[in-house]
Design a protein around this motif. Structure first.
Motif, PDB file in Angstrom:
ATOM      1  N   UNK A  87       0.943  -0.951  -0.333  1.00  0.00           N
ATOM      2  CA  UNK A  87      -0.248  -0.423   0.359  1.00  0.00           C
ATOM      3  C   UNK A  87       0.902   1.246  -0.337  1.00  0.00           C
ATOM      4  N   UNK A  88       2.001   1.803   0.683  1.00  0.00           N
ATOM      5  CA  UNK A  88       3.185   2.539   0.630  1.00  0.00           C
ATOM      6  C   UNK A  88       3.309   2.420  -0.540  1.00  0.00           C
ATOM      7  N   UNK A  89       4.100   1.415  -0.897  1.00  0.00           N
ATOM      8  CA  UNK A  89       4.428   1.823  -2.456  1.00  0.00           C
ATOM      9  C   UNK A  89       3.825   2.422  -3.538  1.00  0.00           C
ATOM     10  N   UNK A  90       3.115   1.375  -3.668  1.00  0.00           N
ATOM     11  CA  UNK A  90       1.288   2.166  -4.380  1.00  0.00           C
ATOM     12  C   UNK A  90       1.509   3.889  -4.363  1.00  0.00           C
ATOM     13  N   UNK A  91       1.474   3.996  -3.247  1.00  0.00           N
ATOM     14  CA  UNK A  91       1.794   6.020  -2.812  1.00  0.00           C
ATOM     15  C   UNK A  91       3.204   6.810  -3.322  1.00  0.00           C
ATOM     16  N   UNK A  92       3.428   6.100  -3.714  1.00  0.00           N
ATOM     17  CA  UNK A  92       5.570   6.830  -3.540  1.00  0.00           C
ATOM     18  C   UNK A  92       6.235   6.743  -1.729  1.00  0.00           C
ATOM     19  N   UNK A  93       7.182   6.938  -2.391  1.00  0.00           N
ATOM     20  CA  UNK A  93       8.082   6.692  -1.301  1.00  0.00           C
ATOM     21  C   UNK A  93       6.868   7.853  -0.426  1.00  0.00           C
ATOM     22  N   UNK A  94       7.134   7.944   1.390  1.00  0.00           N
ATOM     23  CA  UNK A  94       6.702   8.488   2.536  1.00  0.00           C
ATOM     24  C   UNK A  94       7.931   9.243   2.141  1.00  0.00           C
ATOM     25  N   UNK A  95       7.397  10.628   2.460  1.00  0.00           N
ATOM     26  CA  UNK A  95       7.940  12.325   3.236  1.00  0.00           C
ATOM     27  C   UNK A  95       9.008  11.681   4.753  1.00  0.00           C
ATOM     28  N   UNK A  96       8.546  10.483   5.237  1.00  0.00           N
ATOM     29  CA  UNK A  96       9.348  10.065   6.604  1.00  0.00           C
ATOM     30  C   UNK A  96      10.575   9.581   5.831  1.00  0.00           C
ATOM     31  N   UNK A  97      10.892   8.972   4.796  1.00  0.00           N
ATOM     32  CA  UNK A  97      11.816   7.835   4.732  1.00  0.00           C
ATOM     33  C   UNK A  97      12.905   8.973   3.915  1.00  0.00           C
ATOM     34  N   UNK A  98      12.586  10.473   3.553  1.00  0.00           N
ATOM     35  CA  UNK A  98      13.935  11.212   2.978  1.00  0.00           C
ATOM     36  C   UNK A  98      14.135  12.084   4.090  1.00  0.00           C
ATOM     37  N   UNK A  99      13.552  12.293   5.605  1.00  0.00           N
ATOM     38  CA  UNK A  99      13.363  13.168   6.448  1.00  0.00           C
ATOM     39  C   UNK A  99      14.489  12.215   7.299  1.00  0.00           C
ATOM     40  N   UNK A 100      15.487  12.578   8.184  1.00  0.00           N
ATOM     41  CA  UNK A 100      15.990  11.979   8.570  1.00  0.00           C
ATOM     42  C   UNK A 100      15.227  12.120  10.518  1.00  0.00           C
ATOM     43  N   UNK A 101      16.138  11.222  11.167  1.00  0.00           N
ATOM     44  CA  UNK A 101      15.865  12.011  13.017  1.00  0.00           C
ATOM     45  C   UNK A 101      16.557  12.451  13.351  1.00  0.00           C
ATOM     46  N   UNK A 102      16.026  13.351  14.198  1.00  0.00           N
ATOM     47  CA  UNK A 102      16.940  14.729  13.917  1.00  0.00           C
ATOM     48  C   UNK A 102      17.185  15.150  16.275  1.00  0.00           C
ATOM     49  N   UNK A 103      16.198  14.160  16.443  1.00  0.00           N
ATOM     50  CA  UNK A 103      16.208  13.952  18.459  1.00  0.00           C
ATOM     51  C   UNK A 103      16.415  12.789  18.940  1.00  0.00           C
ATOM     52  N   UNK A 104      16.965  12.918  19.570  1.00  0.00           N
ATOM     53  CA  UNK A 104      17.759  11.237  20.254  1.00  0.00           C
ATOM     54  C   UNK A 104      16.292  10.089  20.027  1.00  0.00           C
TER      55      UNK A 104
END
Length: 107
Positions: free
Chosen positions: A35-52
């Protein structure tokens, strides 16, 4: 005679290769992934974790996913080996979770 032996060996190798390529992703996870692949890469995949806290949450989630995949793989082994497989998977999970603080400190 040699032809039969070679054919038998080739068939056994093909069967082992097919068994090794079996998907160990739990069915529910596989459905969600599709289902996720059908919608393209989620934005969270491109956004690095910022906090510990975000890094820790992601790391724990990945370790949990690895445990789920290991358990799924254990379902594929003969019943006589399944208990040891599950025990090993749980041991690996616990060892990985114990290393979380060290892994976070190294980042």
């Amino acid at each position: 005679m040699h032809h039969r032996i070679i054919t038998g060996v080739m068939m056994a190798c093909a069967a082992l290769a097919a068994h090794a390529q079996q998907d160990t992703t739990p069915p529910l996870n596989a459905q969600l992934q599709k289902q996720e692949i059908a919608h393209g890469d989620p934005a969270r995949w491109s956004r690095p974790d910022r906090t510990p806290q975000e890094r820790e949450r992601t790391l724990r989630k990945e370790i949990g996913a690895a445990l789920a995949e290991a358990r799924q793989a254990c379902k594929q082994v003969p019943a006589t080996e399944r208990g040891a497989c599950l025990k090993d998977a749980q041991h690996t999970y616990q060892a990985d979770m114990a290393k979380v603080p060290q892994l976070l400190a190294g980042q």
